[in-house]
Design a protein around this motif. Structure first.
Motif, PDB file in Angstrom:
ATOM      1  N   SER A  70      13.679 -37.189  -3.697  1.00 42.71           N
ATOM      2  CA  SER A  70      14.279 -35.895  -3.367  1.00 42.71           C
ATOM      3  C   SER A  70      15.619 -35.722  -4.071  1.00 42.71           C
ATOM      4  N   LEU A  71      16.419 -36.781  -4.066  1.00 39.48           N
ATOM      5  CA  LEU A  71      17.721 -36.733  -4.737  1.00 39.48           C
ATOM      6  C   LEU A  71      17.560 -36.574  -6.243  1.00 39.48           C
ATOM      7  N   LYS A  72      16.585 -37.284  -6.808  1.00 38.03           N
ATOM      8  CA  LYS A  72      16.319 -37.184  -8.248  1.00 38.03           C
ATOM      9  C   LYS A  72      15.900 -35.761  -8.621  1.00 38.03           C
ATOM     10  N   LEU A  73      14.993 -35.188  -7.842  1.00 41.06           N
ATOM     11  CA  LEU A  73      14.539 -33.825  -8.112  1.00 41.06           C
ATOM     12  C   LEU A  73      15.676 -32.830  -7.951  1.00 41.06           C
ATOM     13  N   ALA A  74      16.512 -33.015  -6.923  1.00 41.44           N
ATOM     14  CA  ALA A  74      17.635 -32.110  -6.694  1.00 41.44           C
ATOM     15  C   ALA A  74      18.628 -32.157  -7.850  1.00 41.44           C
ATOM     16  N   LEU A  75      18.926 -33.359  -8.345  1.00 40.67           N
ATOM     17  CA  LEU A  75      19.853 -33.500  -9.472  1.00 40.67           C
ATOM     18  C   LEU A  75      19.271 -32.886 -10.740  1.00 40.67           C
ATOM     19  N   LEU A  76      17.985 -33.126 -10.980  1.00 44.45           N
ATOM     20  CA  LEU A  76      17.340 -32.595 -12.176  1.00 44.45           C
ATOM     21  C   LEU A  76      17.317 -31.068 -12.148  1.00 44.45           C
ATOM     22  N   CYS A  77      16.938 -30.503 -11.006  1.00 46.43           N
ATOM     23  CA  CYS A  77      16.883 -29.047 -10.876  1.00 46.43           C
ATOM     24  C   CYS A  77      18.275 -28.427 -10.995  1.00 46.43           C
ATOM     25  N   MET A 159      11.302 -24.812  -8.422  1.00 48.51           N
ATOM     26  CA  MET A 159      12.638 -24.962  -7.843  1.00 48.51           C
ATOM     27  C   MET A 159      13.670 -24.157  -8.627  1.00 48.51           C
ATOM     28  N   ILE A 160      13.591 -24.256  -9.948  1.00 46.77           N
ATOM     29  CA  ILE A 160      14.542 -23.512 -10.790  1.00 46.77           C
ATOM     30  C   ILE A 160      14.390 -22.019 -10.562  1.00 46.77           C
ATOM     31  N   TYR A 161      13.152 -21.546 -10.510  1.00 43.93           N
ATOM     32  CA  TYR A 161      12.904 -20.124 -10.300  1.00 43.93           C
ATOM     33  C   TYR A 161      13.447 -19.653  -8.950  1.00 43.93           C
ATOM     34  N   PRO A 219      19.743 -26.835  -1.000  1.00 49.85           N
ATOM     35  CA  PRO A 219      18.385 -26.376  -0.651  1.00 49.85           C
ATOM     36  C   PRO A 219      17.275 -27.141  -1.363  1.00 49.85           C
ATOM     37  N   SER A 220      17.540 -27.598  -2.593  1.00 54.64           N
ATOM     38  CA  SER A 220      16.486 -28.286  -3.336  1.00 54.64           C
ATOM     39  C   SER A 220      16.097 -29.617  -2.705  1.00 54.64           C
ATOM     40  N   MET A 221      16.940 -30.141  -1.803  1.00 53.75           N
ATOM     41  CA  MET A 221      16.579 -31.365  -1.084  1.00 53.75           C
ATOM     42  C   MET A 221      15.525 -31.102  -0.007  1.00 53.75           C
ATOM     43  N   GLY A 222      15.405 -29.862   0.445  1.00 58.46           N
ATOM     44  CA  GLY A 222      14.507 -29.593   1.569  1.00 58.46           C
ATOM     45  C   GLY A 222      13.499 -28.489   1.362  1.00 58.46           C
ATOM     46  N   LEU A 223      13.386 -27.948   0.141  1.00 61.67           N
ATOM     47  CA  LEU A 223      12.409 -26.878  -0.110  1.00 61.67           C
ATOM     48  C   LEU A 223      11.002 -27.468  -0.230  1.00 61.67           C
ATOM     49  N   PHE A 224      10.452 -27.864   0.908  1.00 58.72           N
ATOM     50  CA  PHE A 224       9.169 -28.568   0.880  1.00 58.72           C
ATOM     51  C   PHE A 224       8.012 -27.651   0.509  1.00 58.72           C
ATOM     52  N   PHE A 225       8.146 -26.338   0.773  1.00 55.06           N
ATOM     53  CA  PHE A 225       7.000 -25.458   0.500  1.00 55.06           C
ATOM     54  C   PHE A 225       6.759 -25.326  -1.000  1.00 55.06           C
ATOM     55  N   VAL A 226       7.797 -25.479  -1.821  1.00 58.35           N
ATOM     56  CA  VAL A 226       7.608 -25.441  -3.277  1.00 58.35           C
ATOM     57  C   VAL A 226       6.808 -26.654  -3.729  1.00 58.35           C
ATOM     58  N   ALA A 227       7.163 -27.829  -3.203  1.00 63.42           N
ATOM     59  CA  ALA A 227       6.406 -29.048  -3.540  1.00 63.42           C
ATOM     60  C   ALA A 227       4.984 -28.970  -3.015  1.00 63.42           C
TER      61      ALA A 227
END
Length: 286
Positions: A70-77, A159-161, A219-227
């Motif tokens: 989650s942290l990796k995805l949040a940093l990347l996004c 996530m970016i969108y 928000p990118s740490m918890g936007l589970f519906f996108v995943a």
């Protein structure tokens, strides 16, 4: 007497705010923290036994891996959002009033529809033989359909969108208030465009940029519906884990413990932002 009446009216106006804060913020948070220390019942609900077991379970490798992903995805996004959103917001502030209104309208239109519906729209684009596949095959980039849906890049794009407008609007609000005479003065004194941007423009727009980072990273740490929608079951974030514990496993105390840890991580991010913003304000004074 008049002052006392004004104070009484002021308290009457403040009461709804305190009522809302206590009922909808303080009490739910207190209940979640209390629930995280309880033990799951064998059949349904929780027991009154106090335990640290829920927090100890978080340190199991599978859950630590979920937090790390989650942290990796949040940093990347956040990196890509900053890369795209900062120039957009900066040049948007330099447009004429008429074009500012037009661009602002284009940014606001997606918010008129549900985020879930917009995410399902990306399925049409990413699915096999979808719009993106047809475009790639039409320009002879690929010869056969690609498997883009339910992949890591699809989740990153989603996530970016979803979060890009928050970065754009944050940077735009700072850039619009920028004193452009300072930029012109730096150029008149012989500074290059790049050096002027780094030393003047970037520093003065840094509060808006940092606000955009916070509004996208947290928000990118918890936007589970996108995943869920674009990643399927292949990518599991902390938000997905909390949802699974609530809906499927019915382990409410463990879900509460995960939520508390996620809240602490986001609070740490906010504290770092406040400290960084405070340092920037002090630098501006001197």
């Amino acid at each position: 007497m008049k002052k006392e009446k004004r104070k009484g009216l002021a308290w009457l106006l403040v009461i709804p705010f305190y009522f809302y804060t206590i009922v909808f913020v303080v009490l739910p948070l207190a209940y979640m923290i209390l629930l995280s220390f309880l033990k799951r019942a064998e059949v349904w609900g929780v027991t009154k036994e106090i335990t640290w077991e829920n927090y100890r379970n978080i340190f199991e490798p599978v859950y630590l891996r979920t937090f790390a992903e989650s942290l990796k995805l949040a940093l990347l996004c956040t990196f890509f959002i900053a890369l795209l959103g900062y120039p957009f917001g900066y040049f948007m502030a330099k447009l004429s009033k008429q074009w500012k209104r037009r661009v602002m309208m284009l940014l606001m239109i997606p918010f008129w529809t549900s985020a879930l519906i917009r995410m399902y729209g990306w399925i049409i684009i990413f699915r096999s033989n979808g719009l993106l596949d047809q475009f790639f095959m039409a320009v002879h980039i690929t010869e056969k359909p690609l498997r883009l849906l339910y992949t890591y890049p699809a989740v990153v794009v989603g996530m970016i969108y979803a979060l890009l407008p928050f970065m754009i609007l944050s940077v735009y609000s700072s850039a619009e208030k920028l004193d452009w005479s300072l930029v012109e003065a730096a150029r008149d004194l012989g500074a290059s465009p790049f050096y002027t941007f780094i030393t003047v423009t970037l520093k003065l727009t840094m509060p808006g940029f940092l606000s955009g980072v916070v509004l996208t990273f947290i928000p990118s740490m918890g936007l589970f519906f996108v995943a869920d929608i674009l990643g399927g079951n292949k990518i599991v974030l902390v938000g997905n884990l909390i949802q699974e514990q609530l809906m499927k496993a019915r382990n409410w105390p463990f879900a509460a413990a995960l939520s508390v840890v996620l809240m602490l991580l986001t609070s740490l991010m906010l504290a770092i932002y406040r400290k960084a913003a405070g340092v920037k304000e002090l630098e501006g004074l001197f």
